[in-house]
Motif scaffolding. Structure first.
Motif, mmCIF file in Angstrom:
data_model
loop_
_atom_site.group_PDB
_atom_site.id
_atom_site.type_symbol
_atom_site.label_atom_id
_atom_site.label_comp_id
_atom_site.label_asym_id
_atom_site.label_seq_id
_atom_site.Cartn_x
_atom_site.Cartn_y
_atom_site.Cartn_z
ATOM 1 N N THR A 96 0.843 -1.198 0.000
ATOM 2 C CA THR A 96 0.000 0.000 0.000
ATOM 3 C C THR A 96 0.878 1.248 0.000
ATOM 4 O O THR A 96 2.096 1.169 0.128
ATOM 5 C CB THR A 96 -0.919 0.029 1.236
ATOM 6 O OG1 THR A 96 -0.118 0.226 2.420
ATOM 7 C CG2 THR A 96 -1.705 -1.267 1.370
ATOM 8 N N ASN A 97 0.235 2.403 -0.128
ATOM 9 C CA ASN A 97 0.943 3.692 -0.069
ATOM 10 C C ASN A 97 0.847 4.309 1.322
ATOM 11 O O ASN A 97 0.964 5.523 1.469
ATOM 12 C CB ASN A 97 0.361 4.659 -1.105
ATOM 13 C CG ASN A 97 -1.086 5.035 -0.778
ATOM 14 O OD1 ASN A 97 -1.783 4.316 -0.057
ATOM 15 N ND2 ASN A 97 -1.535 6.160 -1.297
ATOM 16 N N TYR A 98 0.640 3.476 2.338
ATOM 17 C CA TYR A 98 0.437 3.959 3.711
ATOM 18 C C TYR A 98 1.603 4.829 4.146
ATOM 19 O O TYR A 98 2.759 4.403 4.133
ATOM 20 C CB TYR A 98 0.275 2.766 4.643
ATOM 21 C CG TYR A 98 -0.085 3.116 6.064
ATOM 22 C CD1 TYR A 98 -1.205 3.889 6.347
ATOM 23 C CD2 TYR A 98 0.683 2.667 7.129
ATOM 24 C CE1 TYR A 98 -1.542 4.204 7.652
ATOM 25 C CE2 TYR A 98 0.355 2.969 8.438
ATOM 26 C CZ TYR A 98 -0.755 3.740 8.689
ATOM 27 O OH TYR A 98 -1.087 4.067 9.984
ATOM 28 N N SER A 99 1.326 6.066 4.545
ATOM 29 C CA SER A 99 2.357 7.011 4.978
ATOM 30 C C SER A 99 1.692 8.071 5.838
ATOM 31 O O SER A 99 0.487 8.001 6.125
ATOM 32 C CB SER A 99 3.044 7.656 3.770
ATOM 33 O OG SER A 99 2.140 8.489 3.072
ATOM 34 N N SER A 100 2.477 9.070 6.255
ATOM 35 C CA SER A 100 1.910 10.157 7.053
ATOM 36 C C SER A 100 0.897 10.963 6.265
ATOM 37 O O SER A 100 0.056 11.646 6.845
ATOM 38 C CB SER A 100 3.029 11.071 7.556
ATOM 39 O OG SER A 100 3.753 11.617 6.467
ATOM 40 N N ASN A 263 6.381 -0.489 -4.046
ATOM 41 C CA ASN A 263 7.363 -0.249 -2.982
ATOM 42 C C ASN A 263 8.581 -1.145 -3.140
ATOM 43 O O ASN A 263 9.724 -0.710 -2.932
ATOM 44 C CB ASN A 263 6.725 -0.475 -1.612
ATOM 45 C CG ASN A 263 5.780 0.651 -1.218
ATOM 46 O OD1 ASN A 263 6.042 1.816 -1.500
ATOM 47 N ND2 ASN A 263 4.681 0.303 -0.568
ATOM 48 N N PHE A 264 8.367 -2.404 -3.516
ATOM 49 C CA PHE A 264 9.493 -3.313 -3.720
ATOM 50 C C PHE A 264 10.303 -2.907 -4.950
ATOM 51 O O PHE A 264 11.535 -2.993 -4.943
ATOM 52 C CB PHE A 264 8.981 -4.745 -3.868
ATOM 53 C CG PHE A 264 8.344 -5.303 -2.629
ATOM 54 C CD1 PHE A 264 9.105 -5.894 -1.639
ATOM 55 C CD2 PHE A 264 6.967 -5.231 -2.446
ATOM 56 C CE1 PHE A 264 8.519 -6.402 -0.486
ATOM 57 C CE2 PHE A 264 6.373 -5.736 -1.307
ATOM 58 C CZ PHE A 264 7.151 -6.323 -0.327
ATOM 59 N N PHE A 268 14.676 -1.469 -5.783
ATOM 60 C CA PHE A 268 15.647 -1.955 -6.753
ATOM 61 C C PHE A 268 15.766 -1.069 -7.988
ATOM 62 O O PHE A 268 16.720 -1.235 -8.764
ATOM 63 C CB PHE A 268 15.262 -3.374 -7.186
ATOM 64 C CG PHE A 268 15.239 -4.368 -6.058
ATOM 65 C CD1 PHE A 268 16.416 -4.849 -5.517
ATOM 66 C CD2 PHE A 268 14.039 -4.791 -5.517
ATOM 67 C CE1 PHE A 268 16.397 -5.749 -4.474
ATOM 68 C CE2 PHE A 268 14.014 -5.703 -4.475
ATOM 69 C CZ PHE A 268 15.208 -6.174 -3.950
ATOM 70 N N GLN A 269 14.844 -0.133 -8.192
ATOM 71 C CA GLN A 269 14.887 0.698 -9.396
ATOM 72 C C GLN A 269 15.248 2.146 -9.122
ATOM 73 O O GLN A 269 15.852 2.804 -9.971
ATOM 74 C CB GLN A 269 13.529 0.634 -10.118
ATOM 75 C CG GLN A 269 13.208 -0.737 -10.683
ATOM 76 C CD GLN A 269 11.860 -0.769 -11.386
ATOM 77 O OE1 GLN A 269 11.093 0.196 -11.355
ATOM 78 N NE2 GLN A 269 11.571 -1.896 -12.030
ATOM 79 N N ASP A 270 14.878 2.673 -7.954
ATOM 80 C CA ASP A 270 15.217 4.053 -7.613
ATOM 81 C C ASP A 270 16.668 4.094 -7.156
ATOM 82 O O ASP A 270 17.036 3.512 -6.138
ATOM 83 C CB ASP A 270 14.276 4.558 -6.507
ATOM 84 C CG ASP A 270 14.453 6.049 -6.224
ATOM 85 O OD1 ASP A 270 15.518 6.600 -6.567
ATOM 86 O OD2 ASP A 270 13.534 6.656 -5.657
ATOM 87 N N ALA A 489 7.978 -2.632 3.186
ATOM 88 C CA ALA A 489 8.558 -3.445 2.112
ATOM 89 C C ALA A 489 9.988 -3.839 2.454
ATOM 90 O O ALA A 489 10.392 -5.000 2.259
ATOM 91 C CB ALA A 489 8.514 -2.666 0.796
ATOM 92 N N ILE A 490 10.780 -2.897 2.967
ATOM 93 C CA ILE A 490 12.158 -3.213 3.352
ATOM 94 C C ILE A 490 12.170 -4.170 4.542
ATOM 95 O O ILE A 490 13.011 -5.080 4.611
ATOM 96 C CB ILE A 490 12.920 -1.915 3.666
ATOM 97 C CG1 ILE A 490 13.042 -1.059 2.399
ATOM 98 C CG2 ILE A 490 14.305 -2.228 4.228
ATOM 99 C CD1 ILE A 490 13.753 0.257 2.620
#
Length: 514
Positions: A96-100, A263-264, A268-270, A489-490
């Motif tokens: 998910t994009n769960y964040s502040s 997120n995964f 590996f791409q960013d 994810a990490i």
């Protein structure tokens, strides 16, 4: 427990089972109340988990056929509650994009936006006047000075009130000061003042009441929002988790949506995440390996020394060497942080006087990593020493006597007898120590806080960060918003990496010692 005893216990009178049934009924009612309470508050996952665990528990303890499960159920329930459930939640958040910026569900985020209001009418100055144990509210028009007064009322912070305002002279006496208004701000926020023409005013500041209207209007589709002030239309974007207009203007707060493997893939791409992630991973593995090797080596050597028969005062040495294990780790770490202080620490003072050097322990990456390993070795060797002391007692003295007859030196005895006999039973404990140090968050957080920081990274990262501290910094120190989804994810990758490394270590040790 024998089968005959179980059969005798099954033939007990029905009255003897009454307390047990009352206990089960009590726990069933308690679990039902908790499940309803969690569901009413929107905690659906906790409600479902409580339902499953309590249902299984009641079935196992209420059914004689499941008698054998009564002994292992508490352990299984604890593992499900404290291991499997957090792991499942972490993996779910990773997708998910769960964040502040995206903490709410779509419905709650929409409700928050619909509650936003703007000032639609002119503001009236207000004042509070005490009347016995109640208050009167007066509103003064900024245009012509007209005064409207309410009937006496009492503050009710938890319930809204609507006061009818009528034209009359202001009360006499001393009006309430700003301190009283500030103390009762919550109660004043529940007040609505109805003017003679029917307009409702609410407190907009510590000195004024004004008319307010909802800022956004919900569309017919139940999703679109229209800004009443400028007519701009916002639609929910399920790929970003924001209400967004045609000109890319977004509304806050956002809402949580599933984003799949993004997120995964970012890991590996960013380049701003990939480079520090790989560097931190390699450093984490190296840190864990060096810690295990050094603590085992130091602990084993010291255990052999304090077990030496010709050594006098062995009990005193044992006590002194075990002291680092008895002192809480956070106290030792903070003491070492002061000792390694670059300007005033005793270690640099000693090195400067003896060798003329003052290492930059906290600003240079290499010396900072060296400091971490030194401190962690100090904290970990007593545990290995205690284990080796116990294992040394199991080695037969006949082996050393035969070796002495062959003319072997103490060093040869250590490498040919002691080390081979100790390393095999120590291998599982060394693997457990490796897994522990792979996630040694407290040491990094208290000693270096991950520093010195890396430059040119998308997320906050430091040269002494381990994967666990790197994950924590992403989750709670992100400059662009705490990114819990990426951190989860990490964390999932850490779980997989530690599991794979543990399996490899176990297989390698089995091939070596079988």
């Amino acid at each position: 427990m024998s089968l005959a005893h179980i059969r005798r216990s099954d033939r007990r009178s029905p009255l003897s089972r009454v307390p047990g049934w009352f206990t089960l009924i009590f726990f069933a009612l308690l679990a039902g109340y908790l499940i309803v309470l969690m569901y009413a508050r929107g905690e659906y996952l906790f409600a479902m988990l409580t339902l499953v665990l309590s249902g299984l528990g009641l079935f196992i303890y209420g059914n004689r056929r499941a008698y054998s499960w009564r002994y292992i159920y508490p352990g299984l329930a604890g593992m499900a509650l404290f291991v499997l459930f957090p792991l499942a939640c972490t993996i779910t958040i990773a997708f998910t994009n769960y964040s502040s910026l995206h903490q709410l569900t779509f419905e709650r985020a929409q409700g928050v936006l619909l509650q936003q209001q703007f000032r639609a009418d002119k503001a009236w100055d207000f004042a509070l006047w005490p009347v016995d144990d109640k208050w009167r509210l007066t509103l003064t028009s900024p245009d012509n000075g007209d005064v409207l007064v309410s009937a006496p009322f009492a503050f009710t912070p938890s319930a809204p009130q609507t006061l009818t305002m009528t034209p009359q002279a202001a009360p006499t006496g001393n009006k309430a000061g700003l301190r009283v208004i500030t103390q009762n701000r919550q109660a004043l926020g529940q007040l609505a003042a109805r003017l003679p023409d029917g307009t409702l005013l609410r407190m907009s500041s510590l000195r004024q009441f004004s008319g307010t209207r909802p800022l956004y209007q919900l569309g017919e589709d139940g999703k679109q929002l229209t800004n009443i002030q400028n007519g701009k239309v916002y639609s929910p974007d399920m790929s970003t988790g924001f209400y967004q207009s045609a000109d890319a203007d977004v509304l806050s707060p956002g809402f949580t949506v599933g984003i799949g493997w993004k997120n995964f893939l970012r890991v590996f791409q960013d380049a701003g995440i990939q480079k520090p992630f790989l560097s931190i991973f390699l450093w984490t593995v190296l840190f864990s390996l060096l810690t295990v090797l050094l603590t085992t080596a130091v602990g084993m050597v010291l255990a052999c020394v304090v077990q030496w028969d010709q050594l006098k005062g062995k009990a005193v040495y044992r006590m002194l060497l075990i002291l680092p294990y008895a002192v809480p780790a956070f106290i030792s770490i903070l003491i070492f942080k002061g000792l390694f202080n670059q300007s005033f620490g005793e270690i640099n003072l000693l090195l400067g006087n003896l060798f003329g050097i003052k290492p930059a322990w906290f600003s240079d990456p290499l010396t900072a990593k060296t400091m971490l390993i030194i401190v962690n070795t100090w904290l970990g060797y007593p545990y290995m020493m205690i284990l080796c002391m116990g294992l040394l007692k199991a080695i037969p003295d006949d082996l050393y006597e035969a070796s002495a007859m062959d003319g072997a030196s103490p060093i040869q005895n250590f490498f040919l007898i002691t080390l081979p006999l100790l390393i095999k039973p120590l291998t599982p404990l060394m693997i457990a120590s490796f897994a522990f140090n792979f996630n040694n968050f407290v040491l990094v957080q208290l000693l270096t806080n991950g520093g010195p920081d890396r430059i040119g990274t998308t997320t906050p990262a430091g040269h002494t960060d381990l994967l666990v501290s790197y994950t924590w910094r992403i989750a709670f120190e992100g400059g662009g918003g705490q990114d819990f989804g990426l951190a989860a994810a990490i964390a999932t990758l850490i779980f997989l990496l530690v599991g794979v490394l543990a399996v490899i270590n176990l297989k390698a040790s089995r091939m070596k010692f079988d």
